[in-house]
Design a protein around this motif. Structure first.
Motif, short mmCIF file in Angstrom:
data_model
loop_
_atom_site.label_atom_id
_atom_site.label_comp_id
_atom_site.label_asym_id
_atom_site.label_seq_id
_atom_site.Cartn_x
_atom_site.Cartn_y
_atom_site.Cartn_z
N GLY A 108 54.90 -44.37 -9.33
CA GLY A 108 56.20 -44.61 -8.74
C GLY A 108 57.26 -43.65 -9.22
N GLY A 109 57.08 -43.08 -10.42
CA GLY A 109 58.04 -42.12 -10.92
C GLY A 109 59.27 -42.75 -11.52
N GLY A 110 59.27 -44.05 -11.76
CA GLY A 110 60.43 -44.71 -12.31
C GLY A 110 60.47 -44.63 -13.81
N ALA A 111 61.29 -45.48 -14.41
CA ALA A 111 61.43 -45.48 -15.87
C ALA A 111 60.18 -45.99 -16.55
CB ALA A 111 62.63 -46.35 -16.27
N ALA A 112 59.46 -46.89 -15.90
CA ALA A 112 58.25 -47.44 -16.51
C ALA A 112 57.17 -46.38 -16.64
CB ALA A 112 57.74 -48.62 -15.70
N SER A 113 57.04 -45.50 -15.65
CA SER A 113 56.00 -44.47 -15.73
C SER A 113 56.37 -43.43 -16.77
CB SER A 113 55.78 -43.83 -14.36
OG SER A 113 56.95 -43.13 -13.97
N GLY A 114 57.63 -43.14 -16.96
CA GLY A 114 58.03 -42.20 -18.00
C GLY A 114 57.78 -42.74 -19.38
N ALA A 115 58.00 -44.04 -19.57
CA ALA A 115 57.76 -44.65 -20.87
C ALA A 115 56.28 -44.71 -21.18
CB ALA A 115 58.37 -46.05 -20.91
N SER A 116 55.44 -44.97 -20.17
CA SER A 116 54.01 -45.02 -20.43
C SER A 116 53.45 -43.64 -20.71
CB SER A 116 53.28 -45.67 -19.26
OG SER A 116 53.41 -44.86 -18.10
N ALA A 117 54.01 -42.61 -20.10
CA ALA A 117 53.56 -41.25 -20.38
C ALA A 117 53.94 -40.85 -21.80
CB ALA A 117 54.19 -40.28 -19.38
N PHE A 118 55.06 -41.34 -22.28
CA PHE A 118 55.46 -41.04 -23.66
C PHE A 118 54.57 -41.75 -24.66
CE2 PHE A 118 58.17 -39.75 -26.98
CZ PHE A 118 58.28 -40.81 -27.86
N ALA A 119 54.17 -42.97 -24.36
CA ALA A 119 53.35 -43.75 -25.29
C ALA A 119 51.92 -43.22 -25.38
CB ALA A 119 53.34 -45.21 -24.86
N THR A 120 51.44 -42.54 -24.35
CA THR A 120 50.07 -42.04 -24.38
C THR A 120 49.98 -40.64 -24.94
OG1 THR A 120 50.28 -41.24 -22.12
CG2 THR A 120 49.36 -43.46 -22.42
N SER A 121 51.08 -40.05 -25.37
CA SER A 121 51.01 -38.70 -25.91
C SER A 121 50.33 -38.71 -27.28
CB SER A 121 52.42 -38.11 -26.03
OG SER A 121 53.13 -38.79 -27.04
N SER A 122 49.92 -37.55 -27.73
CA SER A 122 49.19 -37.45 -29.00
C SER A 122 50.13 -37.60 -30.19
CB SER A 122 48.45 -36.12 -29.07
OG SER A 122 49.39 -35.06 -29.06
N ASP A 123 51.44 -37.68 -29.97
CA ASP A 123 52.40 -37.84 -31.06
C ASP A 123 52.39 -39.25 -31.64
OD1 ASP A 123 53.13 -35.24 -30.67
OD2 ASP A 123 54.85 -35.74 -29.41
N SER A 124 51.76 -40.20 -30.97
CA SER A 124 51.76 -41.57 -31.46
C SER A 124 50.76 -41.78 -32.59
CB SER A 124 51.47 -42.54 -30.31
OG SER A 124 50.17 -42.30 -29.81
N ALA A 125 49.91 -40.79 -32.86
CA ALA A 125 48.96 -40.88 -33.97
C ALA A 125 49.68 -40.54 -35.27
CB ALA A 125 47.79 -39.94 -33.75
N VAL A 126 49.45 -41.35 -36.31
CA VAL A 126 50.10 -41.16 -37.60
C VAL A 126 49.02 -40.98 -38.66
CG1 VAL A 126 51.67 -42.20 -39.27
CG2 VAL A 126 52.03 -42.59 -36.86
N ARG A 127 49.24 -40.05 -39.58
CA ARG A 127 48.28 -39.80 -40.65
C ARG A 127 48.58 -40.73 -41.82
NH1 ARG A 127 44.92 -35.76 -40.42
NH2 ARG A 127 44.78 -35.64 -42.66
N TYR A 128 47.53 -41.38 -42.36
CA TYR A 128 47.65 -42.31 -43.47
C TYR A 128 46.70 -41.93 -44.59
CZ TYR A 128 50.44 -45.53 -40.69
OH TYR A 128 51.43 -46.10 -39.96
N ILE A 129 46.98 -42.41 -45.79
CA ILE A 129 46.12 -42.25 -46.95
C ILE A 129 45.81 -43.65 -47.47
CG2 ILE A 129 45.95 -41.29 -49.27
CD1 ILE A 129 48.08 -39.24 -48.44
N CYS A 130 44.52 -43.92 -47.72
CA CYS A 130 44.10 -45.21 -48.22
C CYS A 130 44.57 -45.38 -49.67
CB CYS A 130 42.59 -45.35 -48.14
SG CYS A 130 41.98 -46.90 -48.81
N GLY A 131 45.03 -46.57 -50.01
CA GLY A 131 45.50 -46.84 -51.37
C GLY A 131 44.38 -47.05 -52.36
N ASP A 132 43.16 -47.27 -51.90
CA ASP A 132 42.03 -47.54 -52.78
C ASP A 132 41.15 -46.31 -52.98
OD1 ASP A 132 40.49 -49.21 -54.42
OD2 ASP A 132 39.12 -49.66 -52.78
N CYS A 133 40.69 -45.69 -51.89
CA CYS A 133 39.73 -44.59 -52.00
C CYS A 133 40.34 -43.21 -51.72
CB CYS A 133 38.55 -44.82 -51.05
SG CYS A 133 38.98 -44.76 -49.30
#
Length: 76
Positions: free
Chosen positions: A15-40
């Motif tokens: 549809g090209g509305g605000a909902a499609s723009g928000a879903s395109a932003f959420a599926t980008s590769s920027d949503s991945a975050v790097r973490y370090i385990c506290g145990d290993c």
């Protein structure tokens, strides 16, 4: 506005509305975050919908990896 006249907005992907723009932003590769385990101390990437556990040991205490950007503050 009455409750009967209200219509729930649809999530139309072409549809090209605000909902499609928000879903395109959420599926980008920027949503991945790097973490370090506290145990290993295993470094890994978590996606937005994945569980908060270390993939190696299953420990639930995770730390965000420090940024590589230079952070400089002006002190007086």
């Amino acid at each position: 506005m009455s409750r009967e006249a209200y219509q729930v907005p649809s999530l139309d992907t072409n549809g090209g509305g605000a909902a499609s723009g928000a879903s395109a932003f959420a599926t980008s590769s920027d949503s991945a975050v790097r973490y370090i385990c506290g145990d290993c101390d295993h470094k890994f990437v978590l996606q937005q919908n994945s569980s908060l556990r270390c993939p190696d040991c299953g420990h639930r205490i995770l730390y965000k990896e420090r940024t590589k950007r230079m952070v400089q503050f002006e002190a007086r």
